[in-house]
Scaffold this active site. Structure first.
Site, PDB file in Angstrom:
ATOM      1  N   ASP A   1       0.818  -1.213   0.000  1.00 55.86           N
ATOM      2  CA  ASP A   1       0.000   0.000   0.000  1.00 55.86           C
ATOM      3  C   ASP A   1       0.853   1.265   0.000  1.00 55.86           C
ATOM      4  O   ASP A   1       1.816   1.389   0.770  1.00 55.86           O
ATOM      5  CB  ASP A   1      -0.907  -0.012   1.235  1.00 55.86           C
ATOM      6  CG  ASP A   1      -1.769   1.229   1.338  1.00 55.86           C
ATOM      7  OD1 ASP A   1      -2.642   1.407   0.481  1.00 55.86           O
ATOM      8  OD2 ASP A   1      -1.550   2.023   2.269  1.00 55.86           O
TER       9      ASP A   1
ATOM     10  N   GLU B   1       1.697  -0.074  -4.842  1.00 55.58           N
ATOM     11  CA  GLU B   1       0.834   1.060  -5.165  1.00 55.58           C
ATOM     12  C   GLU B   1       1.673   2.324  -4.973  1.00 55.58           C
ATOM     13  O   GLU B   1       2.214   2.548  -3.895  1.00 55.58           O
ATOM     14  CB  GLU B   1      -0.392   1.123  -4.268  1.00 55.58           C
ATOM     15  CG  GLU B   1      -1.291   2.307  -4.615  1.00 55.58           C
ATOM     16  CD  GLU B   1      -2.161   2.780  -3.468  1.00 55.58           C
ATOM     17  OE1 GLU B   1      -3.092   3.559  -3.738  1.00 55.58           O
ATOM     18  OE2 GLU B   1      -1.904   2.407  -2.305  1.00 55.58           O
TER      19      GLU B   1
END
Length: 610
Positions: A259, A296
């Site tokens: 993330d 990401e």
């Protein structure tokens, strides 16, 4: 250095805690009987000890300085939640049935992102298993699970987790996740797990008390950054490297989605992402089974996925936000926030050709130059989508594309993603046009924190009150999560069923036609037919070629086609009545000699093969 509790199977458990600034540490067993066992500190700040006559499921704390009880930072289970004791787990007690599983190559993945709590009515790992056959029938071969690290309460997206090693108890805990992964592998499906290494949530984050895990030298959207490069950062780095290996080795996970790596600050000579990638590569080699890391990032920085030999971090792939933004703005016309940087069909064509739209180009939204050229990276190193948890859930009303564009537009969107030379990601429900929103929700227990989250959400969307005539939904309310659950039965009804079948057909073509299965943007031409607002896409691989026209106009378009050499047969036309279209006027075959005038229905896509 392995950390946490390591149960050896003979009623013996080793405990290891990294706490270099603490002067005294003991394991405090609290159930089934209370006992305190002192630990010994080594010269690197790790506390060690072995406890005999201990059974699995024993509850314990670490006792600091003889008075403060803290759960294990590397706890594998928190059966009583983030404020309760940790639990000893015997991982060897689970029977795996995936000995022959070798995974799925990244370039062949079709990824389906899901949130365990809202994917089914039950909201458990076990309930997900019942839906795997239909996902497989759709053509999906990989599920990506939003974070399952223990978070406060029972309702959360997962990004507020405070125990990165513990599996959320309300989802089914350790064995529940193992059962899901085991079932996926038995059905030929890979599993990617979303993990968060840039911050921990605000409630139940007892790592602050150890004094080494965070730094105020950098700031993130969530407060102080994780300490990856300051004093006492070696144990922090080990904590997260071991966490990555823990999920891949102990739970047989096939890959991790990292993330928001742009919020990981590390200016040391070896970036923490590179260290994690090294460890995962070594694990893959040892086990003869490739495991993947997918980042990401909003940096458009190809260093993340370049090999270490050329100065990269060695991460296997990263998301391309640019592809999503270019597609979304062309479909919806939205221009707020970061969408200000997008809106032209030529930008979408550039995303097909180069992965990034901004490759050291001036960004009006950022008011600076942004990104870098990624042409030396493989197409299979980029994941693209038209919807995901962020792009839907961070909207005030959590509205999906099904609420923003037409049914024909949804079919066009599916084609835009699945005809790309990148790894596709679908967000749960998009395959049948789910209309339930995906809203932001939490279940904190701290009244002040609940108040802060509510007020923050209202303030964030205050400017939208006049547009929507309402405030942002209450993130603490149970109803907010319940509204976000999928209406799974819709996939069998009317146009929802047709859309599901359309996705299935596109996924089939992507697998079976070499020109689509081969992810190589060097074997691709993407051009815009102006002013008709049509994207012409041609892809090839050896003797296989496809020619596609995607009409993003809301009007019927007539255009003189420039037909490449050869004879072409129509494979799929979204305007056909079979797919709920108004009826197509396009011929079944095309040839170089005919050079016909093509009539493309509004918001339609047609695919021809040579």
């Amino acid at each position: 250095m392995n950390i946490g509790s390591q149960y050896s199977g003979d009623r013996t458990c080793k405990f290891t805690l990294w706490a270099p600034l603490v002067g005294e540490v003991a394991v405090k067993l609290i159930a089934p009987e209370e006992k305190i066992i002192p630990l010994q500190k080594d010269d690197r700040g790790y506390w060690h000890g072995s406890v005999s006559n201990i059974d699995p499921d024993t509850l314990y704390f670490y006792q600091l300085e003889g008075q403060t009880d803290r759960a294990d930072p590397a706890s594998h289970s928190q059966p009583k939640g983030v404020h309760g004791p940790s639990q000893v787990i015997d991982h060897s007690s689970f029977s795996w049935n995936d000995d022959h599983w070798q995974g799925i190559p990244l370039a062949q993945m079709a990824v389906y992102e899901l949130h365990v709590g809202t994917f089914t009515t039950e909201g458990t790992f076990e309930a997900v298993i019942s839906r795997l056959p239909e996902l497989r029938e759709l053509g999906v071969n990989t599920i990506e699970i939003m974070p399952v690290a223990q978070f406060p309460g029972e309702r959360n997206w997962g990004y507020d987790g405070t125990f990165p090693y513990a599996v959320q108890n309300s989802y089914g805990g350790v064995n529940g996740l193992k059962q899901l992964v085991n079932a996926c592998h038995q059905q030929g499906m890979a599993v990617i797990l979303d993990v968060v290494y840039n911050h921990l949530g605000p409630e139940g984050n007892y790592l602050w008390g150890f004094g080494t895990y965070f730094t105020d030298h950098y700031k993130t959207l969530w407060g102080s950054a994780v300490n990856f490069d300051g004093p006492y950062s070696d144990g922090v780095r080990n904590y997260f490297v071991q966490n990555a290996l823990y999920w891949l080795e102990t739970f047989h996970i096939d890959g991790l989605r990292l993330d928001a790596v742009h919020a990981i600050y590390d200016f040391g000579a070896k970036h923490i992402l590179a260290e994690i990638a090294e460890a995962v590569t070594q694990l893959s080699q040892q086990q003869g089974h490739k495991r993947y890391l997918i980042a990401e990032s909003d940096l458009n920085d190809p260093r993340i996925i370049r090999s270490p030999q050329v100065g990269g971090y060695g991460i296997d792939a990263q998301w391309s936000d640019d592809f999503h933004h270019a597609l979304h703005t062309v479909l919806t016309g939205e221009q707020q926030g970061y969408y200000k940087d997008f809106g032209t069909l030529e930008q979408l064509a550039k995303a097909y050709r180069h992965s990034f739209v901004y490759a050291w180009d001036y960004s009006p939204h950022r008011r600076r130059y942004h990104g870098s050229d990624a042409s030396d990276c493989l197409s299979s190193q980029f994941v693209v989508c038209s919807q995901n948890h962020d792009q839907v859930g961070n909207r005030m009303l959590g509205d999906r594309l099904s609420s923003l564009i037409s049914f024909d537009g949804l079919k066009l969107t599916a084609a835009a993603i699945l005809l790309s030379p990148y790894v596709p990601l679908l967000f749960m429900g998009e395959e049948y046009g789910e209309t339930a929103p995906f809203l932001y929700f939490v279940s904190h227990s701290d009244p002040d924190l609940i108040k802060g989250v509510r007020e923050g959400r209202k303030a964030e969307f205050a400017a939208f009150f006049e547009i929507y005539g309402q405030e942002a939904p209450d993130p603490q309310a149970v109803e907010t999560m319940e509204r976000s659950r999928l209406n799974w039965e819709k996939r069998h009804e009317g146009k929802n069923r047709l859309l599901w079948l359309f996705y299935q057909k596109l996924l089939q073509l992507r697998r079976e036609i070499p020109a689509l299965a081969n992810l190589d943007r060097n074997n691709l031409e993407a051009s815009v037919v102006e002013p008709e607002k049509v994207l012409q896409l041609q892809r090839w691989c050896e003797n296989s070629q496809v020619l596609c026209w995607l009409n993003f106009s809301q009007e019927v378009v007539e255009m003189k086609a420039n037909i490449p050499t050869g004879n072409w047969k129509k494979l799929l036309d979204s305007a056909d009545s079979t797919w709920g279209g108004a009826g197509s006027q396009l011929p079944e075959t095309l040839s170089t000699q005919s050079q016909p005038t093509l009539v493309l229905n509004a918001e339609s896509v047609v695919i021809y093969s040579q």
